[in-house]
Design a protein around this motif. Structure first.
Motif, short mmCIF file in Angstrom:
data_model
loop_
_atom_site.label_atom_id
_atom_site.label_comp_id
_atom_site.label_asym_id
_atom_site.label_seq_id
_atom_site.Cartn_x
_atom_site.Cartn_y
_atom_site.Cartn_z
N CYS A 74 73.33 27.20 -28.55
CA CYS A 74 74.74 26.96 -27.94
C CYS A 74 74.50 26.57 -26.46
CB CYS A 74 75.43 28.02 -27.76
SG CYS A 74 76.08 28.75 -29.54
N ASP A 125 74.68 27.42 -23.02
CA ASP A 125 74.76 28.91 -22.34
C ASP A 125 73.71 28.96 -21.60
OD1 ASP A 125 75.07 31.39 -21.66
OD2 ASP A 125 75.33 32.07 -23.62
N THR A 168 70.15 24.56 -22.05
CA THR A 168 71.35 23.94 -21.86
C THR A 168 71.57 22.70 -21.13
OG1 THR A 168 72.66 26.45 -21.60
CG2 THR A 168 73.56 24.47 -20.44
N CYS A 192 78.88 29.10 -32.07
CA CYS A 192 79.13 29.25 -30.62
C CYS A 192 80.55 29.63 -30.30
CB CYS A 192 78.77 27.80 -30.17
SG CYS A 192 77.05 27.37 -30.21
N LYS A 207 84.27 27.95 -25.80
CA LYS A 207 83.93 27.06 -24.33
C LYS A 207 83.11 26.03 -24.63
CE LYS A 207 82.10 28.42 -19.93
NZ LYS A 207 81.26 29.29 -19.28
N GLN A 208 82.55 25.82 -25.92
CA GLN A 208 81.91 24.46 -26.19
C GLN A 208 82.72 23.34 -25.98
OE1 GLN A 208 78.31 24.76 -26.86
NE2 GLN A 208 79.04 26.69 -25.82
N CYS A 232 76.42 20.62 -16.86
CA CYS A 232 76.12 21.67 -18.05
C CYS A 232 75.64 22.87 -17.43
CB CYS A 232 75.59 20.98 -19.19
SG CYS A 232 76.18 19.89 -20.10
N PHE A 265 78.26 25.75 -17.99
CA PHE A 265 78.26 26.66 -19.32
C PHE A 265 77.36 27.78 -18.62
CE2 PHE A 265 79.19 22.57 -21.30
CZ PHE A 265 80.14 22.91 -22.11
#
Length: 283
Positions: free
Chosen positions: A114, A116, A124, A200, A203-204, A279, A283
């Motif tokens: 994911c 993160d 990420t 996941c 929040k994705q 990102c 994230f």
């Protein structure tokens, strides 16, 4: 055989079908089909999300290339029926992401992860790079293919002066909106496939507006490079905008420093890096 062993085989079968179909439909020439087979297999083998965004970019851009072919034939001096992208064009649009997915293969061991940064800022950033890469590619293609069909008068992005259709760095409102929409389609694809293949959090979903911005940003960067470092001139013999100087060519804008493929690579690289950084923070 476990799923990690089967996935490369599935990747090769899907890629073989797509490459053969694209060759038959003249979206790719033979060299482009071979290069496409290689990059598609690699992307799908490393992760279905990466393969999905590549395929969405490829299919949507190929489809749009064929829209309004007669109108494009009158404007584009290098027009080819169906697009017929060669290996150089394939690698200029997928080379950077191919390197990124190889690194992802190395650091994740084919495990779906994911976005993160608390778990891994490197992974990420790499995943964000793939998203940014194809958001830029899709944004630039949609912007170019739909913008040239628009009735709007293109304006040079550096001066906002009206220019002829086909001028590098010429933008329209329709083209910029198309770029943002194209980016959001990449983000939506990544998220939907991700929900099917990973566990996941919601929040994705932030990927969608982020990729939309990346599509717009990539198109703007491409236009800025096109207006400044790529030559545009009007050929009085062919009655078309051309990309190389000549005795019958009156200069419109830009330097004869980068060609279209080089502009694509530079704009993709910048957008890939910017989206990677974004990102990590998002994230």
């Amino acid at each position: 055989m476990d799923s990690h062993q089967i996935q490369p085989l599935i990747a090769f079968l899907i890629s073989s079908f797509v490459a053969a179909r694209a060759y038959r439909r003249k979206s790719l020439d033979f060299s482009g089909a071979i290069a496409g087979l290689a990059v598609m297999t690699l992307h799908i083998a490393v992760g279905y999300r990466y393969g999905a965004v590549l395929l969405v970019f490829f299919f949507s851009s190929s489809k749009l290339t064929k829209v309004g072919e007669e109108k494009k034939r009158r404007v584009d001096p290098e027009f080819k029926e169906g697009g017929q992208r060669n290996w150089i064009q394939v690698l200029s649009n997928a080379g950077i992401s191919s390197v990124v997915v190889v690194v992802l293969w190395w650091v994740t061991g084919l495990e779906e992860r994911c976005l993160d940064s608390k778990e891994s800022s490197l992974i990420t950033a790499l995943m964000g790079g793939v998203i940014g890469h194809y958001s830029c590619c899709n944004g630039d293609t949609w912007s170019s293919e739909l913008g040239i069909l628009s009735d709007d008068q293109p304006r040079l992005i550096t001066t906002f002066k009206p220019v002829r259709k086909g001028t590098n760095g010429g933008v329209t409102k329709a083209g910029l909106l198309a770029a943002a929409a194209a980016g959001s389609v990449i983000g939506l694809t990544f998220v939907l496939v991700g929900f099917l293949t990973t566990k996941c959090t919601l929040k994705q979903l932030y990927v969608i507006p982020l990729s939309s911005l990346a599509g717009l940003c990539g198109s703007v960067i491409d236009s800025l490079l096109g207006a400044t470092l790529q030559f545009s001139g009007f050929c009085t013999v062919r009655n078309k905008v051309v990309g190389k100087p000549g005795p019958t060519v009156k200069k419109i804008s830009g330097l004869n420093f980068l060609d279209n493929n080089a502009v694509n690579v530079v704009s993709i690289l910048i957008t890939t890096i910017l989206t990677s950084i974004a990102c990590i923070y998002v994230f």
